[in-house]
Design a protein around this motif. Structure first.
Motif, PDB file in Angstrom:
ATOM      1  N   LYS A 109       0.829  -1.200   0.000  1.00 38.94           N
ATOM      2  CA  LYS A 109       0.000   0.000   0.000  1.00 38.94           C
ATOM      3  C   LYS A 109       0.865   1.253   0.000  1.00 38.94           C
ATOM      4  O   LYS A 109       2.028   1.229   0.404  1.00 38.94           O
TER       5      LYS A 109
ATOM      6  N   PHE B 240      -2.364   5.416   2.483  1.00 40.45           N
ATOM      7  CA  PHE B 240      -3.602   4.659   2.285  1.00 40.45           C
ATOM      8  C   PHE B 240      -4.344   4.481   3.599  1.00 40.45           C
ATOM      9  O   PHE B 240      -3.765   4.137   4.621  1.00 40.45           O
TER      10      PHE B 240
ATOM     11  N   GLU C 152      -8.396   2.886   4.783  1.00 41.91           N
ATOM     12  CA  GLU C 152      -9.708   2.389   4.381  1.00 41.91           C
ATOM     13  C   GLU C 152     -10.729   3.423   4.813  1.00 41.91           C
ATOM     14  O   GLU C 152     -10.752   3.836   5.969  1.00 41.91           O
ATOM     15  N   THR C 153     -11.537   3.851   3.878  1.00 41.42           N
ATOM     16  CA  THR C 153     -12.583   4.829   4.160  1.00 41.42           C
ATOM     17  C   THR C 153     -13.887   4.345   3.533  1.00 41.42           C
ATOM     18  O   THR C 153     -13.881   3.399   2.739  1.00 41.42           O
TER      19      THR C 153
ATOM     20  N   TRP D 139     -15.328   5.768   1.253  1.00 37.51           N
ATOM     21  CA  TRP D 139     -15.284   6.221  -0.144  1.00 37.51           C
ATOM     22  C   TRP D 139     -14.227   5.414  -0.881  1.00 37.51           C
ATOM     23  O   TRP D 139     -13.164   5.882  -1.223  1.00 37.51           O
ATOM     24  N   ARG D 140     -14.539   4.160  -1.110  1.00 33.95           N
ATOM     25  CA  ARG D 140     -13.571   3.193  -1.617  1.00 33.95           C
ATOM     26  C   ARG D 140     -14.116   2.466  -2.837  1.00 33.95           C
ATOM     27  O   ARG D 140     -15.313   2.222  -2.963  1.00 33.95           O
ATOM     28  N   GLN D 141     -13.204   2.101  -3.701  1.00 32.81           N
ATOM     29  CA  GLN D 141     -13.542   1.310  -4.867  1.00 32.81           C
ATOM     30  C   GLN D 141     -12.530   0.170  -4.958  1.00 32.81           C
ATOM     31  O   GLN D 141     -11.348   0.366  -4.690  1.00 32.81           O
ATOM     32  N   THR D 142     -12.995  -1.020  -5.320  1.00 32.99           N
ATOM     33  CA  THR D 142     -12.095  -2.171  -5.407  1.00 32.99           C
ATOM     34  C   THR D 142     -12.277  -2.887  -6.736  1.00 32.99           C
ATOM     35  O   THR D 142     -13.316  -2.759  -7.396  1.00 32.99           O
TER      36      THR D 142
ATOM     37  N   SER E   3      -7.495  -1.811  -4.159  1.00 32.70           N
ATOM     38  CA  SER E   3      -8.409  -0.867  -3.514  1.00 32.70           C
ATOM     39  C   SER E   3      -7.878   0.552  -3.639  1.00 32.70           C
ATOM     40  O   SER E   3      -6.682   0.786  -3.463  1.00 32.70           O
TER      41      SER E   3
ATOM     42  N   SER F  28      -9.049   4.523  -2.274  1.00 35.55           N
ATOM     43  CA  SER F  28      -9.963   5.254  -1.391  1.00 35.55           C
ATOM     44  C   SER F  28      -9.724   6.749  -1.466  1.00 35.55           C
ATOM     45  O   SER F  28      -8.580   7.194  -1.584  1.00 35.55           O
TER      46      SER F  28
END
Length: 82
Positions: free
Chosen positions: A11, A15, A17-18, A20-23, A37, A39
Motif C-alpha cells: 500500500k 492509504f 480504508e474509508t 469512499w472506496r472502490q475495489t 483498492s 480510497s
C-alpha cells in the motif's frame, strides 16, 4: 492505493480504508488472487459510482487486469525455466 495479493499487502504510505472506496479483483489464470483498492481520504461529491467517475472505475479495472496478466506472464516464464 492498496493491493492485497495472495495474503500479502502492498500500500501507499497514505492509504486508509474509508467509506469512499472502490475495489477490483485481481484474477490470475481466471482465479481470484487479490484485490486492488483505492480510497478517497475525505468525502467527495457523488458522481457516477459514489464519489468516483465512470472513468476511474474503468482505470481501476484495467490496472487490476494488467496486474493479473503480468503475474500470469511471470508464472509462465518460471514454468519454462524449470
Amino acid at each position: 492505493m492498496q493491493i492485497i495479493l495472495e495474503g500479502k499487502e502492498y500500500k501507499t504510505d497514505n492509504f486508509k480504508e474509508t467509506p469512499w472506496r472502490q475495489t477490483a479483483e485481481i484474477l490470475v489464470n481466471g482465479e481470484p488472487k487479490g484485490i486492488l483498492s483505492v480510497s478517497y481520504l475525505q468525502e467527495e461529491p457523488a458522481k457516477d459510482e459514489g464519489p468516483f467517475y465512470m472513468e476511474e472505475r474503468t482505470l481501476i479495472d484495467v490496472i487490476a487486469k494488467f496486474l493479473g496478466e503480468m503475474i500470469e506472464l511471470r508464472l509462465a516464464k518460471k514454468t519454462k525455466m524449470m
